[in-house]
Design an enzyme around this catalytic site. Structure first.
Site, PDB file in Angstrom:
ATOM      1  N   GLU A 245       0.803  -1.278   0.030  1.00  0.00           N
ATOM      2  CA  GLU A 245      -0.083   0.025  -0.166  1.00  0.00           C
ATOM      3  C   GLU A 245       0.836   1.293  -0.055  1.00  0.00           C
ATOM      4  O   GLU A 245       0.367   2.405  -0.499  1.00  0.00           O
ATOM      5  CB  GLU A 245      -1.036   0.072   1.022  1.00  0.00           C
ATOM      6  N   ARG A 249       0.766   3.891  -3.186  1.00  0.00           N
ATOM      7  CA  ARG A 249       0.164   5.203  -3.067  1.00  0.00           C
ATOM      8  C   ARG A 249       0.989   6.260  -2.744  1.00  0.00           C
ATOM      9  O   ARG A 249       0.763   7.624  -3.127  1.00  0.00           O
ATOM     10  CB  ARG A 249      -0.858   5.112  -1.539  1.00  0.00           C
ATOM     11  N   ASP A 378      -4.389  -9.814  -8.536  1.00  0.00           N
ATOM     12  CA  ASP A 378      -4.733  -9.202  -9.736  1.00  0.00           C
ATOM     13  C   ASP A 378      -3.578  -8.365 -10.279  1.00  0.00           C
ATOM     14  O   ASP A 378      -3.133  -8.392 -11.647  1.00  0.00           O
ATOM     15  CB  ASP A 378      -5.928  -8.119  -9.538  1.00  0.00           C
ATOM     16  N   GLU A 512     -12.085   0.126 -10.641  1.00  0.00           N
ATOM     17  CA  GLU A 512     -11.782  -0.941 -11.660  1.00  0.00           C
ATOM     18  C   GLU A 512     -12.729  -1.101 -12.976  1.00  0.00           C
ATOM     19  O   GLU A 512     -12.329  -1.035 -13.909  1.00  0.00           O
ATOM     20  CB  GLU A 512     -11.497  -2.146 -11.064  1.00  0.00           C
TER      21      GLU A 512
END
Length: 612
Positions: A245, A249, A378, A512
């Site tokens: 993360e 980010r 993913d 998405e």
């Protein structure tokens, strides 16, 4: 020479006894300070003077004499006795000065001493920062074309673009008003919010949204955010963070801001943070830990992750950022760390050609055989493809890994419902679970982006597959009351593209589905993708907008929204950015979004976060 002659000590007239046991605390402190200094001096002279066959004869020889000897101006037969005396005199003077400073310090109040220490620490930190900054190599900055400055000619498109920008302004203004400096905003309760993903690291929304602010030409807001980053973004803390993360980010946000604006502060902060993340790779295999303490460098994995395994989507979603960190810092170590991940994966047998979501960083073996193109897996696949694109299509290994993985996915996971909807199932030990997550919906855009480079004659079939996935994900939105998609939807028990479990009915402002619309519009120019994107924007405005910003909802099938009271940082960084960047504007975006032939850079749609 006697020690006492070098280290004078003034006797206090009122002393009742000369016995050491009766010394006052102050006197003991000074005496200890003096002797410690002398001992340090002696040992320092022994260990730090250059080697010499006459070391002890020239014990106090100054550096100037050493320099003269190297240039041949002083003979080895000259011991420099007069200079030795000067050195001894300087030592006496320095110690007298140290004694006076110690006495002055002891006379100060505790708060004054604390201020002095803090002032000295800040001075040293500033000096170290300057040294570190100067170590970065010069980099020629080339501003990417098409990021700003293009107005759509169509009045309807222009109006929609203005609406999305107004939504961004509303989300940003409320964050700034109620949660400035916090990671995220609670728009209902109007206060700051932070999950344990960031530890005590602050400012996720600010860093994450930098590129969106720039793209939308909100330059005043961009400058305010830049100033906050320069003054307040601090990585020196005792905090455990999610490597994944923080990478997507913070590192990704800083790199995107640098490539868009050219501001050096973003490059320096990105490299500084990248260095803080390197200890995560200290495992027997080099597969990084999921969690890392930024101060101690100690890492660990999520306790729930299949016997302490690392997660495919987490260790596989570092490549883009770390390759750029090497390019911008001149330090190959960042690239070496992520390329080693490939080496480990290449050595492993893949069940049915698939990549399980769990890998033990100690043994280098797969954990539970669970395969998903949604959560936990993913963005690993996305980064394989974009690594190839980012390399100007020279990373043949990345290309092969991506297309081989896609072939295995098509063979083992792609299914079609009785109603004709194509979906990507999940694979657990050879058994299929007929469910598809909102996160999995990014795959439509990914497959479209990679179709042009597909081997042989598979370009057409891959574009068809991308279009079918886009349609399925649109149906997951259309079949809800709020026209917003659930977190996961199923194709069993007589239902199709509908969430059947309460804990799968929520929507947290994810990008998405809109991202796939963006790619499909750019590659096909079929107007339905623009229309679907606009429908999603309208649903966001109707059901997620509250007085203090935008909030996720807990049940997209409800008649009225039950808000979760979190404005996710990726809503500003991706959801709104994707809408205005390509879905509803006629601009040329960098090719990491599939919109031009320019060399790819890190850009919002190449940072598809929160997939685990």
């Amino acid at each position: 020479m006697p020690v006492a002659s070098l280290l004078p000590f003034t006797v206090i007239p009122n002393r009742k006894s000369v016995s050491p046991t009766s010394f006052r605390l102050t006197e003991k402190f000074i005496l200890l300070l003096v002797f410690s200094g002398f001992i340090t001096l002696c040992f320092g002279a022994i260990f730090f003077l250059p080697d010499s066959t006459k070391l002890f004869g020239g014990f106090f020889r100054p550096s100037s004499v050493e320099a003269d000897t190297r240039t041949g101006t002083v003979s080895d037969s000259n011991p420099g006795t007069g200079k030795d005396e000067k050195i001894l005199a300087k030592i006496r003077k320095d110690h007298e000065k140290a004694l006076l400073e110690a006495k002055d310090t002891l006379q100060k109040r505790p708060e004054e001493i604390i201020k002095d220490i803090k002032r000295e620490k800040e001075k040293i930190d500033g000096q170290m920062k300057n040294v570190k900054d100067d170590s970065l190599p010069l980099v020629e900055y080339l501003r990417p074309p098409g990021a700003t400055g293009h107005e759509p000619s169509d009045p309807d498109t222009k109006e929609k673009r203005a609406k999305i920008k107004e939504m961004m302004q509303f989300a940003w203004d409320n964050y700034k008003h109620y949660a400035w400096g916090s990671n995220e905003l609670r728009p209902v309760s109007k206060q700051g919010h932070s999950s344990n993903l960031f530890g005590s690291l602050k400012g996720a929304t600010i860093v994450d949204a930098l590129d969106t602010l720039y793209i939308m030409e909100m330059y005043d807001e961009f400058e305010a955010a830049t100033e906050w980053v320069e003054r307040n973004l601090d990585f020196n803390m005792n905090a455990e963070i999610s490597v994944f993360e923080v990478n997507i980010r913070f590192v990704g946000g800083l790199l995107s801001a640098y490539y868009l604006s050219g501001k050096e502060v973003f490059r320096k902060k990105a490299v500084e943070l990248g260095e803080k993340l390197l200890p995560a790779f200290k495992t027997p295999t080099g597969i990084p830990w999921a969690l890392l303490n930024l101060k101690s460098g100690i890492g660990r994995n999520w306790p729930w992750a299949s016997g302490g395994s690392s997660i495919l989507a987490e260790y596989g979603t570092l490549h883009l950022e770390f390759m750029h960190l090497s390019a911008l810092s001149g330090r190959p170590i960042f690239a070496e760390k992520v390329m080693n991940i490939r080496k480990v994966l290449n050595r492993l047998d893949k069940p049915q050609g698939l990549y399980p979501n769990y890998l033990n960083p100690n043994s280098g073996q797969w954990g539970q055989h669970h395969v998903s193109v949604g959560g936990l897996g993913d963005s690993f696949y996305e980064y394989l493809l974009k690594a190839w694109l980012m390399s100007d299509k020279s990373d043949d290994e990345g290309k092969k890994l991506y297309y081989d993985a896609l072939q295995a996915i098509e063979k083992n996971l792609i299914r079609k419902s009785s109603g004709g909807l194509t979906y990507i199932a999940e694979w657990k030990g050879g058994l299929l679970e007929h469910k598809m997550g909102h996160l999995t919906c990014f795959a439509g855009g990914m497959i479209a982006l990679g179709a042009d480079g597909a081997p042989d004659d598979k370009t057409g079939s891959q574009m068809e597959l991308a279009a079918e996935i886009a349609r399925t994900c649109h149906e997951s939105y259309a079949r809800t009351s709020m026209k917003l998609g659930p977190e996961a939807f199923r194709f069993d028990g007589g239902v199709e593209a509908i969430a059947t479990r309460q804990n799968e009915k929520y929507f947290i402002l994810r990008p998405e589905v809109i991202e796939t619309y963006m790619y499909m519009w750019r590659f096909t120019h079929d107007p339905k993708y623009r229309q679907w994107g606009w429908e999603a924007v309208q649903a966001l405005e109707t059901h997620c907008r509250v007085e203090g910003g935008f909030s996720g909802v807990r049940d997209v099938y409800g008649s009225t929204p039950n808000h979760d009271d979190v404005q996710q940082s990726f809503f500003l960084a991706e959801t709104l950015s994707i809408c205005i960047c390509c879905s509803l504007m006629t601009i040329t975006c960098p090719s990491s979004t599939g919109c031009s032939t320019q060399k790819p850079i890190l850009f919002p749609s190449s940072r598809n976060r929160v997939r685990s």
